[in-house]
Design a protein around this motif. Structure first.
Motif, PDB file in Angstrom:
ATOM      1  N   ALA A 127       0.825  -1.208   0.000  1.00 40.18           N
ATOM      2  CA  ALA A 127       0.000   0.000   0.000  1.00 40.18           C
ATOM      3  C   ALA A 127       0.858   1.257   0.000  1.00 40.18           C
ATOM      4  O   ALA A 127       0.555   2.233  -0.695  1.00 40.18           O
ATOM      5  N   LYS A 128       1.942   1.258   0.764  1.00 35.46           N
ATOM      6  CA  LYS A 128       2.795   2.433   0.844  1.00 35.46           C
ATOM      7  C   LYS A 128       3.515   2.705  -0.463  1.00 35.46           C
ATOM      8  O   LYS A 128       3.647   3.866  -0.902  1.00 35.46           O
ATOM      9  N   LEU A 129       3.964   1.644  -1.139  1.00 36.92           N
ATOM     10  CA  LEU A 129       4.724   1.809  -2.375  1.00 36.92           C
ATOM     11  C   LEU A 129       3.842   1.841  -3.610  1.00 36.92           C
ATOM     12  O   LEU A 129       4.345   1.925  -4.724  1.00 36.92           O
ATOM     13  N   GLY A 130       2.519   1.741  -3.445  1.00 35.91           N
ATOM     14  CA  GLY A 130       1.609   1.817  -4.574  1.00 35.91           C
ATOM     15  C   GLY A 130       1.630   0.599  -5.464  1.00 35.91           C
ATOM     16  O   GLY A 130       1.398   0.705  -6.667  1.00 35.91           O
ATOM     17  N   LEU A 131       1.892  -0.576  -4.893  1.00 37.91           N
ATOM     18  CA  LEU A 131       1.945  -1.800  -5.686  1.00 37.91           C
ATOM     19  C   LEU A 131       0.577  -2.429  -5.880  1.00 37.91           C
ATOM     20  O   LEU A 131       0.427  -3.338  -6.704  1.00 37.91           O
ATOM     21  N   GLY A 132      -0.391  -2.004  -5.116  1.00 37.02           N
ATOM     22  CA  GLY A 132      -1.714  -2.605  -5.221  1.00 37.02           C
ATOM     23  C   GLY A 132      -1.671  -4.069  -4.830  1.00 37.02           C
ATOM     24  O   GLY A 132      -1.177  -4.436  -3.763  1.00 37.02           O
ATOM     25  N   GLU A 133      -2.159  -4.899  -5.724  1.00 34.51           N
ATOM     26  CA  GLU A 133      -2.186  -6.336  -5.472  1.00 34.51           C
ATOM     27  C   GLU A 133      -1.155  -7.086  -6.297  1.00 34.51           C
ATOM     28  O   GLU A 133      -1.236  -8.305  -6.448  1.00 34.51           O
ATOM     29  N   SER A 134      -0.190  -6.366  -6.851  1.00 36.81           N
ATOM     30  CA  SER A 134       0.840  -7.019  -7.661  1.00 36.81           C
ATOM     31  C   SER A 134       1.782  -7.810  -6.758  1.00 36.81           C
ATOM     32  O   SER A 134       2.171  -7.346  -5.680  1.00 36.81           O
ATOM     33  N   PRO A 135       2.192  -9.005  -7.198  1.00 33.46           N
ATOM     34  CA  PRO A 135       3.166  -9.775  -6.412  1.00 33.46           C
ATOM     35  C   PRO A 135       4.538  -9.122  -6.461  1.00 33.46           C
ATOM     36  O   PRO A 135       4.924  -8.534  -7.470  1.00 33.46           O
ATOM     37  N   PHE A 136       5.262  -9.214  -5.373  1.00 35.00           N
ATOM     38  CA  PHE A 136       6.600  -8.646  -5.321  1.00 35.00           C
ATOM     39  C   PHE A 136       7.465  -9.498  -4.399  1.00 35.00           C
ATOM     40  O   PHE A 136       6.979 -10.328  -3.648  1.00 35.00           O
ATOM     41  N   TRP A 137       8.757  -9.275  -4.507  1.00 33.18           N
ATOM     42  CA  TRP A 137       9.702  -9.950  -3.616  1.00 33.18           C
ATOM     43  C   TRP A 137      10.793  -8.969  -3.216  1.00 33.18           C
ATOM     44  O   TRP A 137      10.929  -7.894  -3.798  1.00 33.18           O
ATOM     45  N   LEU A 138      11.536  -9.339  -2.207  1.00 34.26           N
ATOM     46  CA  LEU A 138      12.557  -8.459  -1.641  1.00 34.26           C
ATOM     47  C   LEU A 138      13.933  -9.059  -1.857  1.00 34.26           C
ATOM     48  O   LEU A 138      14.125 -10.272  -1.724  1.00 34.26           O
ATOM     49  N   THR A 139      14.899  -8.186  -2.206  1.00 37.19           N
ATOM     50  CA  THR A 139      16.291  -8.604  -2.344  1.00 37.19           C
ATOM     51  C   THR A 139      17.181  -7.594  -1.648  1.00 37.19           C
ATOM     52  O   THR A 139      16.870  -6.391  -1.623  1.00 37.19           O
ATOM     53  N   PRO A 140      18.284  -8.031  -1.055  1.00 42.35           N
ATOM     54  CA  PRO A 140      19.247  -7.060  -0.517  1.00 42.35           C
ATOM     55  C   PRO A 140      19.806  -6.194  -1.644  1.00 42.35           C
ATOM     56  O   PRO A 140      19.900  -6.623  -2.804  1.00 42.35           O
ATOM     57  N   LEU A 141      20.194  -4.971  -1.313  1.00 35.58           N
ATOM     58  CA  LEU A 141      20.716  -4.054  -2.317  1.00 35.58           C
ATOM     59  C   LEU A 141      21.982  -4.632  -2.941  1.00 35.58           C
ATOM     60  O   LEU A 141      22.902  -5.056  -2.249  1.00 35.58           O
ATOM     61  N   GLY A 142      22.000  -4.691  -4.276  1.00 35.69           N
ATOM     62  CA  GLY A 142      23.147  -5.216  -4.984  1.00 35.69           C
ATOM     63  C   GLY A 142      23.216  -6.725  -5.035  1.00 35.69           C
ATOM     64  O   GLY A 142      24.260  -7.284  -5.359  1.00 35.69           O
ATOM     65  N   SER A 143      22.127  -7.418  -4.700  1.00 32.30           N
ATOM     66  CA  SER A 143      22.128  -8.874  -4.702  1.00 32.30           C
ATOM     67  C   SER A 143      20.846  -9.369  -5.365  1.00 32.30           C
ATOM     68  O   SER A 143      19.869  -8.627  -5.492  1.00 32.30           O
ATOM     69  N   ASP A 144      20.872 -10.631  -5.841  1.00 31.62           N
ATOM     70  CA  ASP A 144      19.687 -11.234  -6.435  1.00 31.62           C
ATOM     71  C   ASP A 144      19.051 -12.274  -5.527  1.00 31.62           C
ATOM     72  O   ASP A 144      18.186 -13.037  -5.953  1.00 31.62           O
TER      73      ASP A 144
END
Length: 259
Positions: free
Chosen positions: A33-50
């Motif tokens: 909600a904060k980033l405006g993604l709605g209901e789109s799936p997302f994942w998290l990665t450390p900066l500079g890493s996959d």
């Protein structure tokens, strides 16, 4: 104090305050909600890493994570990886491309628990399979029948033990017929011992039978009853003890002999 998790999505940044016991699903909804993604799936990665990192309360304090999305996914894919790096604003998906409620649920479960989407679909289809559910019900019924059979066999073994106890007491009763008192004043003790031993035989018959049928009723009919309802064996034990006292009195005083 709550932990702070820093999230970056393109040019957007936000800070999540994670309190002990925070629900991962709630954190996911708040970040989307904060980033405006709605209901789109997302994942998290450390900066500079996959490497993919789950969003949960176990993350260390002060960690910085990048929010990644995939282009072309159900839900419109409001932001892809390339647009994140270029800093462009997210583009809402057309209404015709909006996913169904069932697809949105699968995507949320996949993003929260990192379960592949195909596994979620297989699990849901299995729950909707009438034949599979009927087979599971039949399996549970068979297991319950086997458990009832095992309990019934144990109950019958206990009843046979009561019967053996009564038969042993009956043999002892006939033994008293060959016993007499040395002094005439002790004749009552022989008679009393014989009568009490016969009472033990009757007590074993009544108590064992009542307990057997009560347990059998619990096994097959009355499983929800909060009380067992069996006759207590303390009275039978008391009767056996008193009989033993009478016999011991005749033995210790040597006032009993064979007729």
């Amino acid at each position: 104090a709550p932990k702070k998790i820093f999230l970056q999505h393109g040019v957007q940044r936000c800070t999540l305050h994670v309190y002990p016991g925070a629900d991962p699903a709630g954190l996911t909804v708040a970040a989307a909600a904060k980033l405006g993604l709605g209901e789109s799936p997302f994942w998290l990665t450390p900066l500079g890493s996959d490497e993919v990192v789950p969003l949960c309360g176990a993350l260390p304090d002060g960690i910085e994570l990048a929010v990644e999305t995939r282009a072309g996914t159900a839900g419109g894919g409001l932001r892809n990886t390339r647009s994140q790096r270029s800093g462009s604003l997210p583009t809402p998906a057309p209404p015709s491309q909006q996913p169904s409620s069932a697809t949105r649920l699968d995507l949320q479960l996949a993003s929260i628990d990192h379960v592949p989407l195909r596994d979620s679909q297989v699990h849901r289809s299995w729950l909707n399979d009438t034949d599979a559910m009927a087979s599971m019900h039949e399996l549970v019924t068979d297991v319950n029948r086997l458990q009832s059979l095992s309990a019934e066999m144990a109950n019958e073994s206990t009843l046979l033990a009561w019967i053996r106890t009564g038969l042993a007491g009956m043999r002892t009763v006939f033994t008293f017929f060959g016993v007499s008192a040395v002094l005439s004043g002790w004749e009552f003790s022989v008679t009393l011992g014989c009568v009490m031993m016969m009472t033990v035989v009757l007590g074993a018959s009544v108590c064992g039978t009542q307990r057997y049928f009560r347990v059998k009723n619990l096994i097959f009919n009355d499983r929800e009853s909060p009380r067992i309802g069996r006759l207590s064996v303390q009275y039978f034990n008391l009767l056996v003890f008193l009989t033993a006292v009478v016999v011991a009195l005749g033995v210790y005083t040597q006032q009993w002999q064979k007729a």
